[in-house]
Design a protein around this motif. Structure first.
Motif, PDB file in Angstrom:
ATOM      1  N   GLY A 153       0.823  -1.201   0.000  1.00 52.30           N
ATOM      2  CA  GLY A 153       0.000   0.000   0.000  1.00 52.30           C
ATOM      3  C   GLY A 153       0.856   1.248   0.000  1.00 52.30           C
ATOM      4  N   ASP A 154       1.965   1.199   0.732  1.00 51.63           N
ATOM      5  CA  ASP A 154       2.867   2.343   0.765  1.00 51.63           C
ATOM      6  C   ASP A 154       3.640   2.509  -0.530  1.00 51.63           C
ATOM      7  N   ILE A 155       3.895   1.402  -1.233  1.00 51.20           N
ATOM      8  CA  ILE A 155       4.517   1.533  -2.550  1.00 51.20           C
ATOM      9  C   ILE A 155       3.590   2.325  -3.469  1.00 51.20           C
ATOM     10  N   GLY A 156       2.297   1.996  -3.408  1.00 47.21           N
ATOM     11  CA  GLY A 156       1.326   2.766  -4.187  1.00 47.21           C
ATOM     12  C   GLY A 156       1.296   4.217  -3.785  1.00 47.21           C
ATOM     13  N   GLN A 157       1.346   4.452  -2.476  1.00 51.87           N
ATOM     14  CA  GLN A 157       1.321   5.827  -1.972  1.00 51.87           C
ATOM     15  C   GLN A 157       2.637   6.553  -2.243  1.00 51.87           C
ATOM     16  N   THR A 158       3.709   5.794  -2.452  1.00 47.01           N
ATOM     17  CA  THR A 158       5.001   6.381  -2.796  1.00 47.01           C
ATOM     18  C   THR A 158       5.065   6.765  -4.268  1.00 47.01           C
ATOM     19  N   VAL A 159       4.569   5.882  -5.113  1.00 48.04           N
ATOM     20  CA  VAL A 159       4.731   6.055  -6.554  1.00 48.04           C
ATOM     21  C   VAL A 159       3.641   6.932  -7.170  1.00 48.04           C
ATOM     22  N   LEU A 160       2.393   6.703  -6.793  1.00 49.64           N
ATOM     23  CA  LEU A 160       1.289   7.376  -7.481  1.00 49.64           C
ATOM     24  C   LEU A 160       1.248   8.890  -7.283  1.00 49.64           C
ATOM     25  N   PRO A 161       1.456   9.431  -6.056  1.00 51.72           N
ATOM     26  CA  PRO A 161       1.404  10.893  -5.928  1.00 51.72           C
ATOM     27  C   PRO A 161       2.425  11.648  -6.785  1.00 51.72           C
ATOM     28  N   PRO A 162       3.720  11.243  -6.817  1.00 52.77           N
ATOM     29  CA  PRO A 162       4.643  11.956  -7.707  1.00 52.77           C
ATOM     30  C   PRO A 162       4.255  11.841  -9.177  1.00 52.77           C
ATOM     31  N   VAL A 163       3.800  10.663  -9.591  1.00 53.39           N
ATOM     32  CA  VAL A 163       3.358  10.499 -10.974  1.00 53.39           C
ATOM     33  C   VAL A 163       2.170  11.425 -11.259  1.00 53.39           C
ATOM     34  N   ALA A 164       1.234  11.464 -10.324  1.00 56.46           N
ATOM     35  CA  ALA A 164       0.070  12.341 -10.483  1.00 56.46           C
ATOM     36  C   ALA A 164       0.481  13.806 -10.545  1.00 56.46           C
ATOM     37  N   THR A 165       1.480  14.188  -9.736  1.00 60.35           N
ATOM     38  CA  THR A 165       1.960  15.570  -9.743  1.00 60.35           C
ATOM     39  C   THR A 165       2.503  15.951 -11.119  1.00 60.35           C
ATOM     40  N   VAL A 166       3.300  15.072 -11.702  1.00 65.82           N
ATOM     41  CA  VAL A 166       3.879  15.337 -13.025  1.00 65.82           C
ATOM     42  C   VAL A 166       2.785  15.416 -14.084  1.00 65.82           C
ATOM     43  N   ALA A 168      -0.429  16.033 -13.666  1.00 71.55           N
ATOM     44  CA  ALA A 168      -1.300  17.183 -13.434  1.00 71.55           C
ATOM     45  C   ALA A 168      -0.655  18.471 -13.927  1.00 71.55           C
ATOM     46  N   ALA A 169       0.645  18.603 -13.686  1.00 70.38           N
ATOM     47  CA  ALA A 169       1.349  19.817 -14.114  1.00 70.38           C
ATOM     48  C   ALA A 169       1.543  19.857 -15.628  1.00 70.38           C
ATOM     49  N   ALA A 170       1.813  18.700 -16.222  1.00 74.41           N
ATOM     50  CA  ALA A 170       2.115  18.654 -17.654  1.00 74.41           C
ATOM     51  C   ALA A 170       0.861  18.626 -18.524  1.00 74.41           C
ATOM     52  N   ILE A 171      -0.203  17.988 -18.026  1.00 70.43           N
ATOM     53  CA  ILE A 171      -1.412  17.826 -18.851  1.00 70.43           C
ATOM     54  C   ILE A 171      -2.629  18.435 -18.144  1.00 70.43           C
ATOM     55  N   ALA A 172      -3.152  17.723 -17.149  1.00 64.17           N
ATOM     56  CA  ALA A 172      -4.320  18.196 -16.397  1.00 64.17           C
ATOM     57  C   ALA A 172      -4.457  17.357 -15.142  1.00 64.17           C
ATOM     58  N   TRP A 173      -5.089  17.932 -14.102  1.00 70.61           N
ATOM     59  CA  TRP A 173      -5.239  17.184 -12.859  1.00 70.61           C
ATOM     60  C   TRP A 173      -6.105  15.949 -13.053  1.00 70.61           C
ATOM     61  N   GLN A 174      -7.031  16.028 -14.023  1.00 71.95           N
ATOM     62  CA  GLN A 174      -7.885  14.869 -14.279  1.00 71.95           C
ATOM     63  C   GLN A 174      -7.076  13.658 -14.746  1.00 71.95           C
ATOM     64  N   ILE A 175      -6.034  13.905 -15.512  1.00 72.19           N
ATOM     65  CA  ILE A 175      -5.166  12.816 -15.961  1.00 72.19           C
ATOM     66  C   ILE A 175      -4.348  12.295 -14.787  1.00 72.19           C
ATOM     67  N   GLY A 176      -3.953  13.214 -13.899  1.00 71.34           N
ATOM     68  CA  GLY A 176      -3.175  12.828 -12.733  1.00 71.34           C
ATOM     69  C   GLY A 176      -3.908  11.868 -11.821  1.00 71.34           C
ATOM     70  N   LEU A 177      -5.231  11.886 -11.836  1.00 70.47           N
ATOM     71  CA  LEU A 177      -6.031  10.953 -11.053  1.00 70.47           C
ATOM     72  C   LEU A 177      -6.595   9.829 -11.919  1.00 70.47           C
ATOM     73  N   GLY A 178      -6.941  10.163 -13.158  1.00 70.89           N
ATOM     74  CA  GLY A 178      -7.625   9.199 -14.024  1.00 70.89           C
ATOM     75  C   GLY A 178      -6.769   8.049 -14.499  1.00 70.89           C
ATOM     76  N   PHE A 179      -5.434   8.206 -14.503  1.00 73.21           N
ATOM     77  CA  PHE A 179      -4.594   7.108 -14.988  1.00 73.21           C
ATOM     78  C   PHE A 179      -4.676   5.875 -14.091  1.00 73.21           C
ATOM     79  N   ILE A 180      -5.217   6.037 -12.884  1.00 72.99           N
ATOM     80  CA  ILE A 180      -5.319   4.914 -11.946  1.00 72.99           C
ATOM     81  C   ILE A 180      -6.490   3.993 -12.304  1.00 72.99           C
ATOM     82  N   VAL A 181      -7.481   4.505 -13.027  1.00 72.83           N
ATOM     83  CA  VAL A 181      -8.700   3.738 -13.310  1.00 72.83           C
ATOM     84  C   VAL A 181      -8.411   2.417 -14.022  1.00 72.83           C
ATOM     85  N   PRO A 182      -7.722   2.412 -15.161  1.00 74.38           N
ATOM     86  CA  PRO A 182      -7.472   1.113 -15.820  1.00 74.38           C
ATOM     87  C   PRO A 182      -6.631   0.162 -14.971  1.00 74.38           C
ATOM     88  N   ALA A 183      -5.725   0.708 -14.156  1.00 72.17           N
ATOM     89  CA  ALA A 183      -4.910  -0.141 -13.284  1.00 72.17           C
ATOM     90  C   ALA A 183      -5.786  -0.855 -12.261  1.00 72.17           C
TER      91      ALA A 183
END
Length: 403
Positions: A153-166, A168-183
């Motif tokens: 669970g902490d690996i997910g919490q370690t990896v996903l927030p930085p990925v979401a930050t990148v 969200a900044a590069a594209i949109a915040w919706q992508i920063g959260l939405g990429f988790i759906v297919p996973a």
């Protein structure tokens, strides 16, 4: 017996007899579910801008997520006692995937809050089903198995927030959260394909479930159970308050960039990848009291030092100190799981987690009010004091244990 021998025994015990593949699937899904929740704190600035939210309202949004994830755990525990845990875990990942889709397509704060509530309810089905599933799969080694899933669970919490930050900044915040759906969808499929029913306990009726719930509430009057429930509540209150606003605190008070804040936030959970399995193994070997004291004491120092420093490397060190508290769950929840009989284990854990997590959900709102009032630093000092109280309670725990 040296450390390598102990580690080898732990790995063999967890992976042997074909159990490892099932544990991996359950743990990966848990990592995604937890990582998704920790994306919210790093996109709070975007939500404030898009929906015009204050820190207090943003804290309320996170509180809604935690509150509904809490109140659903009692019925989730009852369902875990009566039905197939594998099915519950699959349904949980599916509901969360749908809810995330609603969050990223929200057109107003009302829809955003409603979707967040659905997200919380979907998440609530997973934790108890995961624990009771592992309890039956790993008799006598629950602390280690639970520590592994918590670390994942902490690996997910370690990896996903930085990925979401990148993203969200590069594209949109919706992508920063939405990429988790297919996973999440793939994780549900993996659980279906690799896990099978591991139950031998008798299914309870509705009337029996109600009686079990009342019995659990009565058991909480036992000093040991009451103390442990209180410790779990205080820990969750601190954890939810801290994680909700730490990235915002780093950017607004410490002056670090959003990308660095996301990395530090991920580092907080990265340390937990190591701490949680160690804490679970420590519980199995040396018991609850010594394990908890060793886990929580460094966090007290970390919270006290946090407002006093600005150097980025010192912030890394303080973040590591605070992150030792992440091992608390592996100890407290293993203790509570061992305290209940097989027949009412899910219901018992559901009652305790619902009470503690629902009350602790007030933490992000209260901390948001403190932050909006200009007392961000003082808020962390308050968390240090509360954590010191938890350590004190641990010292005063009755000697009776269930392990």
């Amino acid at each position: 017996m040296d450390v390598r021998t102990i580690l080898r025994q732990e790995v063999q015990g967890l992976w042997g007899d074909g159990k490892g593949i099932s544990l991996a699937a359950v743990a990966i899904a848990w990592g995604l579910l937890n990582g998704a929740r920790m994306v919210y704190p790093v996109i709070i600035p975007y939500l404030q801008t898009n929906f015009g939210l204050s820190l207090t309202v943003a804290g309320s949004l996170v509180s809604v997520l935690w509150f509904f994830a809490a109140i659903g755990q009692l019925p989730g525990g009852v369902l875990a006692d009566r039905y197939n845990e594998r099915s519950l875990m699959i349904v949980s990942t599916a509901i969360v995937a749908v809810a995330l889709g609603l969050v990223i397509t929200s057109s107003s704060p009302i829809i955003l809050f409603a979707a967040t509530a659905i997200w919380g309810l979907g998440h609530s089905l997973y934790p108890i089903a995961r624990i009771t599933f592992l309890s039956n799969l790993y008799s006598g080694r629950l602390g280690s198995a639970l520590g592994v899933t918590m670390a994942t669970g902490d690996i997910g919490q370690t990896v996903l927030p930085p990925v979401a930050t990148v993203l969200a900044a590069a594209i949109a915040w919706q992508i920063g959260l939405g990429f988790i759906v297919p996973a999440l969808v793939l994780a549900g499929v993996a659980i279906f394909a690799t896990s099978r029913t591991q139950r031998s306990r008798k299914r309870s009726t509705s009337a029996q479930s109600i009686r079990d719930t009342l019995d659990v509430v009565t058991e909480l009057r036992n000093p040991t159970m009451g103390f442990m429930t209180g410790i779990l509540f205080l820990y969750m209150f601190i954890w939810q308050s801290f994680t909700t606003f730490y990235p915002t605190y780093l950017t607004s008070i410490k002056g670090v960039s959003s990308s660095v804040a996301g990395i530090l936030f991920g580092f907080f959970f990265a340390v937990g990848v190591v701490v949680k399995p160690v804490a679970g193994a420590a519980y199995d070997r040396i018991g609850m009291r010594q394990s908890l004291i060793g886990i929580l004491t460094p966090a007290v120092a970390g919270f006290f030092f946090l407002p006093l420093i600005d150097n980025i490397w010192f912030l890394v060190g303080v973040t590591a100190l605070i992150s030792t508290m992440l091992g608390t769950g592996a100890v407290t929840q293993s203790f509570l799981a061992d305290a209940f009989s097989d027949e009412m284990q899910g219901t018992g854990l559901g009652v305790v987690r619902t009470i503690t997590a629902a009350l602790a959900a007030a933490g992000p709102v209260l901390f948001g009010v403190i932050a909006d009032s200009g007392y961000f630093n003082e808020g962390y000092v308050a968390l240090a004091v509360i954590m010191a109280v938890v350590v004190g309670l641990t010292f005063w725990m009755p000697e009776t244990e269930y392990v």
